[in-house]
Motif scaffolding. Structure first.
Motif, PDB file in Angstrom:
ATOM      1  N   ILE A   1      -0.998   3.687   3.130  1.00 45.34           N
ATOM      2  CA  ILE A   1      -2.051   3.613   3.714  1.00 45.34           C
ATOM      3  C   ILE A   1      -3.393   4.104   3.095  1.00 45.34           C
ATOM      4  O   ILE A   1      -3.318   5.224   2.586  1.00 45.34           O
ATOM      5  N   ALA A   2      -4.374   3.413   2.753  1.00 53.29           N
ATOM      6  CA  ALA A   2      -5.528   3.672   2.040  1.00 53.29           C
ATOM      7  C   ALA A   2      -6.634   3.803   3.049  1.00 53.29           C
ATOM      8  O   ALA A   2      -6.959   3.028   3.816  1.00 53.29           O
ATOM      9  N   ALA A   3      -7.249   5.008   3.081  1.00 57.70           N
ATOM     10  CA  ALA A   3      -8.209   5.395   3.942  1.00 57.70           C
ATOM     11  C   ALA A   3      -9.608   5.127   2.967  1.00 57.70           C
ATOM     12  O   ALA A   3     -10.097   5.932   2.310  1.00 57.70           O
ATOM     13  N   LEU A   4     -10.432   4.045   3.514  1.00 62.66           N
ATOM     14  CA  LEU A   4     -11.397   3.553   2.682  1.00 62.66           C
ATOM     15  C   LEU A   4     -12.552   3.652   3.479  1.00 62.66           C
ATOM     16  O   LEU A   4     -12.575   3.625   4.548  1.00 62.66           O
ATOM     17  N   GLY A   5     -13.619   4.422   2.827  1.00 62.64           N
ATOM     18  CA  GLY A   5     -14.863   4.652   3.696  1.00 62.64           C
ATOM     19  C   GLY A   5     -16.001   3.960   2.786  1.00 62.64           C
ATOM     20  O   GLY A   5     -15.729   2.693   2.058  1.00 62.64           O
ATOM     21  N   GLY A   6     -17.168   4.452   2.657  1.00 65.43           N
ATOM     22  CA  GLY A   6     -18.211   4.106   1.827  1.00 65.43           C
ATOM     23  C   GLY A   6     -18.147   4.522   0.427  1.00 65.43           C
ATOM     24  O   GLY A   6     -16.976   5.110   0.023  1.00 65.43           O
TER      25      GLY A   6
ATOM     26  N   GLU B   1      -8.944   1.768   7.648  1.00 61.89           N
ATOM     27  CA  GLU B   1      -7.701   1.927   6.770  1.00 61.89           C
ATOM     28  C   GLU B   1      -7.169   0.341   6.309  1.00 61.89           C
ATOM     29  O   GLU B   1      -7.376  -0.336   7.139  1.00 61.89           O
ATOM     30  N   LEU B   2      -6.476   0.488   5.293  1.00 61.03           N
ATOM     31  CA  LEU B   2      -5.971  -0.651   4.677  1.00 61.03           C
ATOM     32  C   LEU B   2      -4.419  -0.325   4.464  1.00 61.03           C
ATOM     33  O   LEU B   2      -4.172   0.723   3.883  1.00 61.03           O
ATOM     34  N   GLN B   3      -3.663  -1.248   4.860  1.00 58.99           N
ATOM     35  CA  GLN B   3      -1.937  -1.177   4.520  1.00 58.99           C
ATOM     36  C   GLN B   3      -1.758  -1.855   3.423  1.00 58.99           C
ATOM     37  O   GLN B   3      -2.306  -2.785   3.146  1.00 58.99           O
ATOM     38  N   LEU B   4      -0.786  -1.228   2.454  1.00 60.26           N
ATOM     39  CA  LEU B   4      -0.594  -1.922   1.484  1.00 60.26           C
ATOM     40  C   LEU B   4       1.160  -1.851   1.423  1.00 60.26           C
ATOM     41  O   LEU B   4       1.815  -0.841   1.446  1.00 60.26           O
ATOM     42  N   TRP B   5       1.667  -2.979   0.997  1.00 58.00           N
ATOM     43  CA  TRP B   5       3.044  -2.920   0.810  1.00 58.00           C
ATOM     44  C   TRP B   5       3.389  -3.831  -0.372  1.00 58.00           C
ATOM     45  O   TRP B   5       2.640  -4.758  -0.586  1.00 58.00           O
ATOM     46  N   VAL B   6       4.572  -3.586  -0.792  1.00 56.04           N
ATOM     47  CA  VAL B   6       5.081  -4.353  -2.015  1.00 56.04           C
ATOM     48  C   VAL B   6       6.438  -4.984  -1.827  1.00 56.04           C
ATOM     49  O   VAL B   6       7.261  -4.748  -1.150  1.00 56.04           O
TER      50      VAL B   6
END
Length: 118
Positions: free
Chosen positions: A53-58, A2-7
């Motif tokens: 929240i960005a759920a990143l995999g392959g 997971e990657l958190q993003l905010w602005v």
């Protein structure tokens, strides 16, 4: 992963919603980037999310996200916007229109996948 993003900008809530809408238009990212759940404080009915929240995999999802962030930041706008990212190990980076071309490198640093991530 997971990657958190905010602005950060003049209206972070509006900008976060705009960013979420932008990312939801990317076929590779559809359903993988969502607002973080907001837990209301005692006496509150709820609140607005302040993090995506960005759920990143392959499968190149990090590259797709980086390309979309770069394109988003390159759009002409009246006010400056800065996107901050935080990876699973706590690495934080930020990207804005001035460094939009470095979005993938910065995202990989946040994910702990690139040189400079220690």
């Amino acid at each position: 992963m997971e990657l958190q993003l905010w602005v950060e900008g003049a209206d972070p809530v509006e900008e976060l919603e705009d960013l979420g809408d932008w990312l939801s238009q990317e076929p590779e990212l559809r359903g993988r980037v969502k607002p973080a759940p907001v837990i209301p404080s005692k006496g509150e009915l709820g609140g607005l999310p302040d993090v995506l929240i960005a759920a990143l995999g392959g499968g190149g999802l990090a590259s797709a996200l980086a390309a979309s962030l770069s394109a988003y930041l390159s759009q002409p706008r009246r006010r400056s916007v800065r996107i901050k990212m935080k990876g699973p190990q706590g690495q934080e980076v930020e990207v804005d229109a001035q460094c939009a071309g470095d979005a993938e490198r910065l995202l990989r640093i946040a994910l702990g996948q690139a040189e400079g991530s220690q």
